[in-house]
Design a protein around this motif. Structure first.
Motif, PDB file in Angstrom:
ATOM      1  N   PHE A  17      85.152 -13.907 -24.595  1.00  0.00           N
ATOM      2  CA  PHE A  17      83.839 -14.685 -25.312  1.00  0.00           C
ATOM      3  C   PHE A  17      84.179 -14.341 -27.060  1.00  0.00           C
ATOM      4  O   PHE A  17      84.004 -13.440 -27.225  1.00  0.00           O
ATOM      5  CB  PHE A  17      82.153 -14.687 -25.324  1.00  0.00           C
ATOM      6  N   CYS A  18      83.715 -14.857 -28.103  1.00  0.00           N
ATOM      7  CA  CYS A  18      83.274 -15.159 -29.129  1.00  0.00           C
ATOM      8  C   CYS A  18      82.024 -14.106 -29.382  1.00  0.00           C
ATOM      9  O   CYS A  18      80.763 -14.194 -28.337  1.00  0.00           O
ATOM     10  CB  CYS A  18      82.834 -16.207 -29.801  1.00  0.00           C
ATOM     11  N   PRO A  19      81.814 -13.706 -30.482  1.00  0.00           N
ATOM     12  CA  PRO A  19      80.274 -12.624 -30.948  1.00  0.00           C
ATOM     13  C   PRO A  19      79.524 -13.432 -30.342  1.00  0.00           C
ATOM     14  O   PRO A  19      80.112 -14.543 -31.297  1.00  0.00           O
ATOM     15  CB  PRO A  19      81.004 -11.850 -31.612  1.00  0.00           C
ATOM     16  N   GLY A  20      78.147 -13.159 -30.148  1.00  0.00           N
ATOM     17  CA  GLY A  20      77.224 -13.682 -29.958  1.00  0.00           C
ATOM     18  C   GLY A  20      76.871 -15.143 -29.231  1.00  0.00           C
ATOM     19  O   GLY A  20      76.227 -16.380 -29.742  1.00  0.00           O
ATOM     20  N   LEU A  59      77.782 -16.652 -22.722  1.00  0.00           N
ATOM     21  CA  LEU A  59      77.963 -15.215 -22.633  1.00  0.00           C
ATOM     22  C   LEU A  59      76.178 -14.754 -23.027  1.00  0.00           C
ATOM     23  O   LEU A  59      76.210 -14.513 -21.070  1.00  0.00           O
ATOM     24  CB  LEU A  59      78.277 -14.126 -23.706  1.00  0.00           C
ATOM     25  N   ALA A  60      75.237 -15.060 -23.028  1.00  0.00           N
ATOM     26  CA  ALA A  60      74.142 -14.034 -22.489  1.00  0.00           C
ATOM     27  C   ALA A  60      73.492 -14.798 -22.094  1.00  0.00           C
ATOM     28  O   ALA A  60      72.605 -14.336 -20.685  1.00  0.00           O
ATOM     29  CB  ALA A  60      73.275 -14.488 -24.400  1.00  0.00           C
ATOM     30  N   PHE A 107      75.275 -13.485 -18.733  1.00  0.00           N
ATOM     31  CA  PHE A 107      74.368 -11.706 -18.800  1.00  0.00           C
ATOM     32  C   PHE A 107      73.182 -11.964 -17.691  1.00  0.00           C
ATOM     33  O   PHE A 107      73.092 -11.521 -16.959  1.00  0.00           O
ATOM     34  CB  PHE A 107      74.233 -11.445 -20.030  1.00  0.00           C
ATOM     35  N   PRO A 127      68.898 -19.334 -24.202  1.00  0.00           N
ATOM     36  CA  PRO A 127      69.934 -18.137 -23.501  1.00  0.00           C
ATOM     37  C   PRO A 127      70.029 -16.706 -24.858  1.00  0.00           C
ATOM     38  O   PRO A 127      69.610 -15.400 -23.969  1.00  0.00           O
ATOM     39  CB  PRO A 127      71.079 -18.130 -23.924  1.00  0.00           C
TER      40      PRO A 127
END
Lengths: 609, 544
Positions: free
Chosen positions: A418-421, A425-426, A429, A568
């Protein structure tokens, strides 16, 4: 967080307003996507519709710019490929030239309408399909041409960017002549080329002509004949020239026979045949492979003693020209991307004419079936056929070594991440954390198509399946109905939700599935370069304001038991809401809404530097 | 328009992040020899077995033996206890030990020092000290009274617990490093050794003299001592026991005797011990094994007299024991009168403990419990230059404690012979605190049961001394190792969340890698700050 607004894509490298310039005879350096767009513009296309998909999404972006110059041209991002196909088919039925580019997987979505629609006799209707040899951008290698054959419509394979432009234009004319849709097949290697292209005249008069929808005909599934005379299977009969034409003479006259299509294609000069006096061997190079083949031939220095057939129409093939090659040479190498589609047809021709020519290619193993066919592969096969070495041995060894290194050492270093931020992804998780706490390993996560496909790999490992657009919800319901004791989670993205998630959700609610649908709403079509969709920005492909649909309201209207929107980035809130949602019996929906981090940065001007 | 991305960027507060890493993981703190448990468990989970073995061998020269007989205090300390079950640390050690037993590298040892050390006894304490001293460069000679080196491991512990071939292989590997071994030689007295040129003597002969009690019938036929019984079996003898056997004692030796008896074909095997079930000194899992095999356990029961007929055992009269220990925890059993009962038996095995045999060393001062008295710092006995370690100092203890004692005494001897200063070593030992109880357990840890270890089923254990536990296979070991929470070195953010802006990096001040946020990538979503179990990730505020 400032006001969200639409920001044009950054990939203007592949899409520009050049395509709309009315300078006949001038040369521009353009990309393949632009060439497709230019071909359509020159043809006087009126309606263009598509769903974003690599590698052809930039065609629409170029055409969207063109439509601001020629306002009568309608360009849209449709909610899915089949919708796009139907929209363009409608325009073609109304007598206007229509165009729909799609990726290879889009072809699978379209297939229902494609097979039946071909029979309606639409004219001036062109599809562009981007195939992906080597699966560089998609999950799989697929060959559009088999579907074209199934739908019984012709396929053109341009060999250069100039030809992409030219044959897109001519595909419209061909389509009008033979009253069938025509597919222009692009392969990844060609799709990212850029080269000088001589522009032609734009047929404004065709775009501006009047609508001519024939209300006397009955455009009905399975036929193109006046009611009530409806012979079932008419399309198939037409294709094989078995229609009892006499009985319907006068009414069917408008639709040409298939033998006519073959004749037209036979006469086309696009399929160039270079036939030296005494060729030692023959090569049939299809589409993109022609460039590499010519390079390899020049490298070997055998231009003057090899018969070369440049094949643009890979279905149906120009049989006479193929016969000529087969007659003159003892062995013929067929070079094409992905499947031995043309090769099989050449074999059939050879068998019918009792030719003893050896036909080499993917069927004989001279060219590998999987992965992209490159110059070195072609050169090797050519060299083998001609009894020569293409590359010095050390060079071959070096390449092999490099391949080994790539496979063993490098390929696992960078798994997709995933790209940062990334809000997905958040969100993923948070879900994984809650599920671990509540159910441990007794959870089944079913993914869908989108960036969240990366949940399949470590460290999240929170997706076990990833099939086709919108399939996640249905697969999850199926697992539930199969009696799984696990908690079942289905993911879907916002664009995917509008693409084909809605029928699946309706079905899940109606048939009393018990699952949590996690909508990862990043306010855009993230994977393909941030195209707008019905639920984001309230803007169309041509930047006109339109209605914006709210997934939450739609889901509520579907009578889902539990709906909640979360941010998120707020981990605590997300986990609390997810916990509640997981306890709900029946279908519950949690929408994790946050703009794609890349887009958010662009909105904030960070990437303008 | 603000140039800020989505939010403020974040950074990792290294002090907060590493506060826990500076403390030692509980498993490691609990380990008497201080093995880096999370280190080798993690290496196993990544499939790096030889590296894992290196980590173990740093502190434990007998991975395969320890992986079978250790009483694993590490597992009781494991943080996973709070969630589900501890990591099977001992069996993971056994896995790497066994897997690589044939390919362990030979340690090249150079004799760099002139002094030589005599070690009496080749049990775990003696061998560990010998190995350590040899590594330090001393000339080492080990004297063993029996034919084989290894002490209890090769002479008493039954084959179904530690097969003799594995124990011998491992011990021989250690001896190959240049230690001189003299078997079959009983040393009585240290003065001869000094005369023969040894500068230091280590007494590590263990505690192998069986204790006995004074009840009537002790000398009847059919009354045997537990240790000699086990030794006979280990030597391949199969003593005739009859159908009914009573084992006296509640320790591991008693359990081993009972289990061996079952294997020899006895129909009814009783264990009687004074202690209550929870007070029994034997390890719980060993007791369970014995019960599975059909051994009848009678707790809080003491022997009253042995019933004989024609000087042959026919049974045991028992008496109920109300209390084994007095208020101060001293051994002083009290019995309930009028509670006599009789258990019939053909053989009675006495396994009520061992004491040390100080024959030949009477001039060395001993403690009231009969062990050698040593200086707590220098481990020296009352005779200068004579050291003692292992069971002969502590009384009967576990394998790993003997190894620990061996390590400690080797340092002491080194210091005595002019090596490093013992005081600095002593302070270095156990100086970093354990993170123990208060370690914050991160959210979202999956409850996962310990990987089962294949075992012989109780019915098929009879009649054979085959090993009960067959150990982990590779797949199981990797799966089990991956259960480790790695509370030693927290990498929760990187290993679980996996944002690509978070990277491992090195810090010159710290011995291990630390996480860092790459500010070129961080967009400031702030999620990592919320999930860090140590609250070590903070926003970078404007101007700061």
């Amino acid at each position: 967080m400032p006001e969200e607004k639409y920001v044009p894509p950054t990939f203007l490298k592949w899409a520009s307003g050049d395509v709309a310039k009315d300078y006949p005879g001038k040369t521009f350096i353009i990309s393949c996507n632009e060439a497709l767009a230019r071909g359509a513009v020159e043809a006087g296309v009126r309606v263009v519709a598509a769903y974003p998909g690599s590698p052809l999404q930039y065609t629409i972006e170029s055409l969207a710019i063109a439509s601001s110059i020629y306002p009568s041209m309608h360009v849209e991002w449709s909610s899915n490929e089949k919708v796009a196909y139907d929209v363009t088919l409608g325009a073609a039925m109304a007598g206007m030239r229509a165009f729909t580019p799609m990726k290879q997987l889009g072809m699978n979505v379209v297939i229902d309408s494609l097979v039946q629609g071909a029979n309606l006799g639409p004219a001036g209707f062109v599809l562009a399909v981007g195939d992906d040899p080597g699966a560089l951008e998609t999950e799989n290698e697929m060959d559009t041409r088999y579907l074209a054959r199934y739908a019984e419509i012709p396929v053109l394979e341009p060999t250069s960017i100039q030809e992409v432009k030219d044959y897109t234009l001519m595909a419209f004319e061909l389509s009008e002549k033979i009253r069938l849709p025509v597919i222009v097949r692009i392969t990844t290697g060609l799709a990212y080329q850029r080269s000088p292209v001589v522009f032609g005249k734009i047929h404004h008069e065709i775009r501006e002509r009047d609508v001519s929808f024939d209300k006397n005909r009955r455009w009905i599934l399975g036929d193109a004949f006046p009611w009530p005379m409806k012979p079932f299977g008419a399309k198939h009969m037409r294709f094989h020239d078995e229609l009892p034409v006499k009985e319907w003479e006068g009414t069917v006259g408008s639709l040409p026979k298939a033998s006519f299509t073959k004749e037209v294609i036979e006469r086309l000069e696009w399929n160039e045949l270079i036939l030296p006096d005494r060729p030692v061997a023959g090569v049939i190079a299809v589409g993109e492979c022609y460039q590499d083949t010519m390079e390899a031939i020049r490298y070997l220095g055998v231009e003057s003693n090899v018969a070369i057939l440049k094949l643009v129409t890979s279905f149906p093939i120009p049989e006479n020209r193929v016969r000529e090659v087969l007659k003159k040479t003892g062995s013929v190498l067929v070079v094409e991307q992905i499947e031995p589609f043309v090769e099989a047809q050449v074999c059939a021709v050879a068998a019918n004419m009792n030719s003893h020519a050896k036909i080499l290619g993917k069927l004989t193993g001279d060219i590998p079936v999987c992965n992209e066919v490159t110059r070195n592969i072609i050169g090797k096969a050519l060299g083998k056929m001609l009894g020569r070495n293409f590359l010095p041995e050390e060079e071959e060894k070096r390449i092999e070594k490099g391949k080994d290194l790539l496979l063993k050492e490098l390929s696992f270093i960078s798994p997709p991440r995933f790209c940062p931020g990334c809000p997905e992804l958040a969100a993923g998780f948070a879900l994984k954390t809650v599920c671990n706490e509540l159910y441990g390993e007794e959870v089944t996560y079913i993914g869908d198509v989108g960036c969240y496909g990366m949940m399949t790999v470590p460290p999240l490992n929170a997706s076990y399946a990833n099939l086709s657009m919108g399939s996640g919800i249905s697969i999850a319901s199926g697992i539930y109905h199969a009696g799984s004791k696990d908690k079942i989670i289905a993911y879907i993205g916002d664009s995917t939700f509008f693409h084909s998630g809605m029928p699946a959700l309706v079905n899940a609610v109606y048939n009393k599935a018990n699952l949590l649908l996690y909508v990862l709403d990043n306010r855009t079509t993230g994977n393909t370069g941030h195209q707008p969709h019905p639920g984001a920005f309230g803007i169309t492909a041509t930047k006109q304001a339109t209605k914006m649909l709210d997934i939450e309201e739609i889901v509520k209207a579907f009578q889902v038991d539990f709906v909640k929107v979360v941010d998120p980035y707020d981990f605590e809130e997300t986990t609390t809401v997810l916990k509640k949602a997981l306890e709900v019996e029946g279908v519950s929906v949690v929408i994790a809404r946050r703009t794609c981090a890349l887009l958010a940065q662009r909105i904030m001007g960070l990437m303008e530097k | 328009m603000s140039l800020k991305p989505i939010g403020n960027q974040l950074r990792i507060n290294i002090d907060a992040c590493q506060a826990w890493n500076a403390k030692r993981p509980p498993c490691r703190s609990a380990c008497p020899v201080d093995i880096d448990v999370p280190g080798y468990v993690t290496l196993i989970s990544k499939g790096k077995y030889s590296e894992a073995l290196d980590v173990i061998m740093e502190k434990m020269p007998f991975p395969s033996i320890c992986g079978r007989v250790c009483h694993h205090p590490c597992e009781s300390a494991c943080i996973r206890n709070k969630i589900d079950q501890p990591i099977a640390i001992r069996d993971l050690k056994r896995f790497v030990g066994d897997r690589l037993i044939g390919e362990r590298p030979n340690q090249e040892i150079k004799q760099t020092k002139k002094q030589s050390v005599a070690i009496i006894g080749s049990g775990p304490a003696g061998l560990t000290a010998a190995h350590d001293l040899a590594l330090m460069g001393y000339k080492v000679t080990v004297f063993e009274e029996l034919e084989k080196p290894g002490g209890m491991v090769t002479s008493c512990i039954p084959d179904y617990r530690i097969p003799i071939d594995i124990a011998e292989k491992e011990i021989n590997l250690l001896l190959e490093t240049g230690i001189k071994l003299r078997t079959g030689e009983r040393i009585t007295g240290y003065s001869k050794l000094f005369e023969n040129g040894f500068q230091a003597v280590l007494l590590a002969m263990g505690a192998k003299k069986p204790k006995s009690i004074n009840i009537s019938g002790m000398h009847a036929k059919g009354v045997i001592s537990g240790l000699s019984f086990l030794r006979d079996i280990k030597n391949g003898k199969r003593p005739e026991l009859g159908e009914r056997v009573i084992v006296m004692g509640g320790g591991n030796v008693a359990i081993d005797c009972a289990q061996s008896t079952v294997r020899l074909g006895a129909k009814k095997v009783h264990i009687i011990c004074l202690e209550k079930r929870e007070e029994m000194p034997a390890h719980e899992w060993q007791v369970q094994e014995a019960l599975e095999e059909g051994v009848m356990l009678h707790t809080s029961l003491g022997p009253f007299r042995i019933i004989t007929s024609n000087n042959r055992v026919t049974g045991l009269e028992t008496i109920k024991c109300t209390n084994v220990f007095d208020k101060d925890g001293k051994f002083s059993p009290t019995f309930e009168e009028d509670s006599l009962s009789i258990i019939k038996a053909d053989t009675i095995i006495i396994a009520i403990g061992q004491e040390i045999d100080i024959k030949g060393f009477e001039d060395i001062e001993i403690t009231p419990s009969g062990t050698f008295k040593v200086d707590p710092l220098t481990l020296e006995t009352s005779v200068p230059g004579v050291f003692a370690a292992g069971d002969c100092v502590s009384g009967p203890a576990s394998f790993v404690e003997a190894v620990q004692s061996g390590h400690m005494v080797s340092e002491a001897i080194d210091s005595f012979l002019g090596g490093r200063d013992l005081k600095t070593l002593q302070t270095r030992r156990n100086n970093s605190p354990s993170l123990a109880e208060e370690w914050p357990i991160p959210r979202g840890i999956i409850r996962r049961k310990r990987q089962d270890i294949a075992q012989l089923d109780p019915a098929s254990r009879k009649g054979t001394f085959k090993e009960i536990s067959t150990g982990y296979r590779e797949k199981e070991a990797v799966r089990e190792a991956s259960r480790c929470l790695n509370c030693g070195i927290c990498g929760y953010c990187i290993e679980n969340f996996g944002c690509i802006a978070m990277v491992w990096t090195t810090n010159p001040d710290l011995p291990y890698r630390v996480p860092e946020i790459d500010l070129a990538l961080c967009v400031g979503c702030g999620v990592c700050g919320q999930i860090c179990p140590h609250k070590a990730i903070e926003e970078i505020r404007d101007g700061g």
